[in-house]
Design an enzyme around this catalytic site. Structure first.
Site, PDB file in Angstrom:
ATOM      1  N   ASP A  30       0.679   4.415   2.636  1.00  0.00           N
ATOM      2  CA  ASP A  30       0.284   3.475   3.689  1.00  0.00           C
ATOM      3  C   ASP A  30       1.086   3.784   4.957  1.00  0.00           C
ATOM      4  O   ASP A  30       2.304   4.003   4.904  1.00  0.00           O
ATOM      5  CB  ASP A  30       0.543   2.034   3.234  1.00  0.00           C
ATOM      6  CG  ASP A  30      -0.185   1.019   4.107  1.00  0.00           C
ATOM      7  OD1 ASP A  30      -1.085   0.331   3.589  1.00  0.00           O
ATOM      8  OD2 ASP A  30       0.147   0.915   5.307  1.00  0.00           O
ATOM      9  N   ASN A  85      -7.323  -6.455  -1.307  1.00  0.00           N
ATOM     10  CA  ASN A  85      -7.736  -7.504  -0.384  1.00  0.00           C
ATOM     11  C   ASN A  85      -9.253  -7.436  -0.244  1.00  0.00           C
ATOM     12  O   ASN A  85      -9.821  -6.349  -0.112  1.00  0.00           O
ATOM     13  CB  ASN A  85      -7.054  -7.322   0.974  1.00  0.00           C
ATOM     14  CG  ASN A  85      -5.540  -7.459   0.874  1.00  0.00           C
ATOM     15  OD1 ASN A  85      -5.034  -8.234   0.058  1.00  0.00           O
ATOM     16  ND2 ASN A  85      -4.810  -6.700   1.678  1.00  0.00           N
ATOM     17  N   HIS A  98      -9.913  -0.330  -1.338  1.00  0.00           N
ATOM     18  CA  HIS A  98      -8.680   0.391  -1.692  1.00  0.00           C
ATOM     19  C   HIS A  98      -7.768  -0.527  -2.472  1.00  0.00           C
ATOM     20  O   HIS A  98      -7.798  -1.748  -2.307  1.00  0.00           O
ATOM     21  CB  HIS A  98      -7.967   0.911  -0.439  1.00  0.00           C
ATOM     22  CG  HIS A  98      -7.760  -0.138   0.613  1.00  0.00           C
ATOM     23  ND1 HIS A  98      -8.758  -0.534   1.464  1.00  0.00           N
ATOM     24  CD2 HIS A  98      -6.670  -0.874   0.940  1.00  0.00           C
ATOM     25  CE1 HIS A  98      -8.303  -1.471   2.273  1.00  0.00           C
ATOM     26  NE2 HIS A  98      -7.036  -1.708   1.969  1.00  0.00           N
TER      27      HIS A  98
HETATM   28  P1  AMP Z   1      -6.081  -3.966   3.995  1.00  0.00           P
HETATM   29  O1  AMP Z   1      -5.485  -5.087   4.796  1.00  0.00           O
HETATM   30  O2  AMP Z   1      -6.070  -4.251   2.516  1.00  0.00           O
HETATM   31  O3  AMP Z   1      -7.425  -3.545   4.510  1.00  0.00           O
HETATM   32  O4  AMP Z   1      -5.068  -2.759   4.163  1.00  0.00           O
HETATM   33  C1  AMP Z   1      -5.305  -1.680   5.013  1.00  0.00           C
HETATM   34  C2  AMP Z   1      -4.058  -0.843   4.982  1.00  0.00           C
HETATM   35  O5  AMP Z   1      -4.365   0.427   5.495  1.00  0.00           O
HETATM   36  C3  AMP Z   1      -2.906  -1.403   5.825  1.00  0.00           C
HETATM   37  O6  AMP Z   1      -1.785  -1.638   4.984  1.00  0.00           O
HETATM   38  C4  AMP Z   1      -2.650  -0.296   6.855  1.00  0.00           C
HETATM   39  O7  AMP Z   1      -1.286  -0.132   7.125  1.00  0.00           O
HETATM   40  C5  AMP Z   1      -3.244   0.915   6.170  1.00  0.00           C
HETATM   41  N1  AMP Z   1      -3.729   1.962   7.068  1.00  0.00           N
HETATM   42  C6  AMP Z   1      -4.535   1.832   8.137  1.00  0.00           C
HETATM   43  N2  AMP Z   1      -4.782   3.025   8.713  1.00  0.00           N
HETATM   44  C7  AMP Z   1      -4.106   3.951   7.966  1.00  0.00           C
HETATM   45  C8  AMP Z   1      -3.941   5.363   8.056  1.00  0.00           C
HETATM   46  N3  AMP Z   1      -4.529   6.093   8.998  1.00  0.00           N
HETATM   47  N4  AMP Z   1      -3.183   5.975   7.114  1.00  0.00           N
HETATM   48  C9  AMP Z   1      -2.568   5.254   6.149  1.00  0.00           C
HETATM   49  N5  AMP Z   1      -2.686   3.914   6.027  1.00  0.00           N
HETATM   50  C10 AMP Z   1      -3.441   3.271   6.916  1.00  0.00           C
END
Ligand code: AMP
Ligand code: ZN
Length: 106
Positions: A30, A85, A98
């Site tokens: 992440d 989530n 995810h």
């Molecule tokens: P969610 O709130 O469950 O949709 O989590 C999305 C997650 O994706 C968050 O914890 C972000 O920090 C992570 N995220 C967003 N863009 C990227 C990226 N390019 N590479 C790695 N993690 C990401």
């Protein structure tokens, strides 16, 4: 999905270090870790949310959990949290299903 950040990572349009990859999923860190270990386990199929799962997708989602087990063994994590989530009101920000794999062990 052309505007999906995780699809772009899967297609290698956005650089990311894959900790694991197979025919169904990828694992990467992440970008904004909330734990010492914070991985994202992401299916290659673009499924926006758990609420959008179609027939057969249960195999994919189950595979993500099996992948977490594999990563836990590989990284030697004694314990971790798995979180999905679901939907904007469930705290989801990236609309490509995810599993967050989070641990205060490294
Ligand atoms: P969610 O709130 O469950 O949709 O989590 C999305 C997650 O994706 C968050 O914890 C972000 O920090 C992570 N995220 C967003 N863009 C990227 C990226 N390019 N590479 C790695 N993690 C990401
Ligand atoms: Zn996607």
């Amino acid at each position: 999905m052309s505007d999906c950040v995780f699809c772009k990572i899967i297609e290698k349009e956005i650089p990311s270090e894959f900790l694991y990859e197979d025919d169904l999923c990828i694992v990467f860190k992440d970008i904004n870790p909330k734990f010492d270990t914070h991985l994202l386990i992401v299916p290659k199929k673009h499924i926006p949310t758990v609420m959008d799962m179609e027939d057969g997708d249960d195999k994919i989602i189950g595979h993500l959990i099996a992948c977490a087990k594999k990563m836990g063994i590989e990284l030697g994590l004694p314990g971790y949290q798995l979180q999905i989530n679901v939907g904007k009101d469930g705290g989801q920000e990236v609309f490509h299903v995810h599993v967050h794999m989070m641990s205060n062990f490294v």
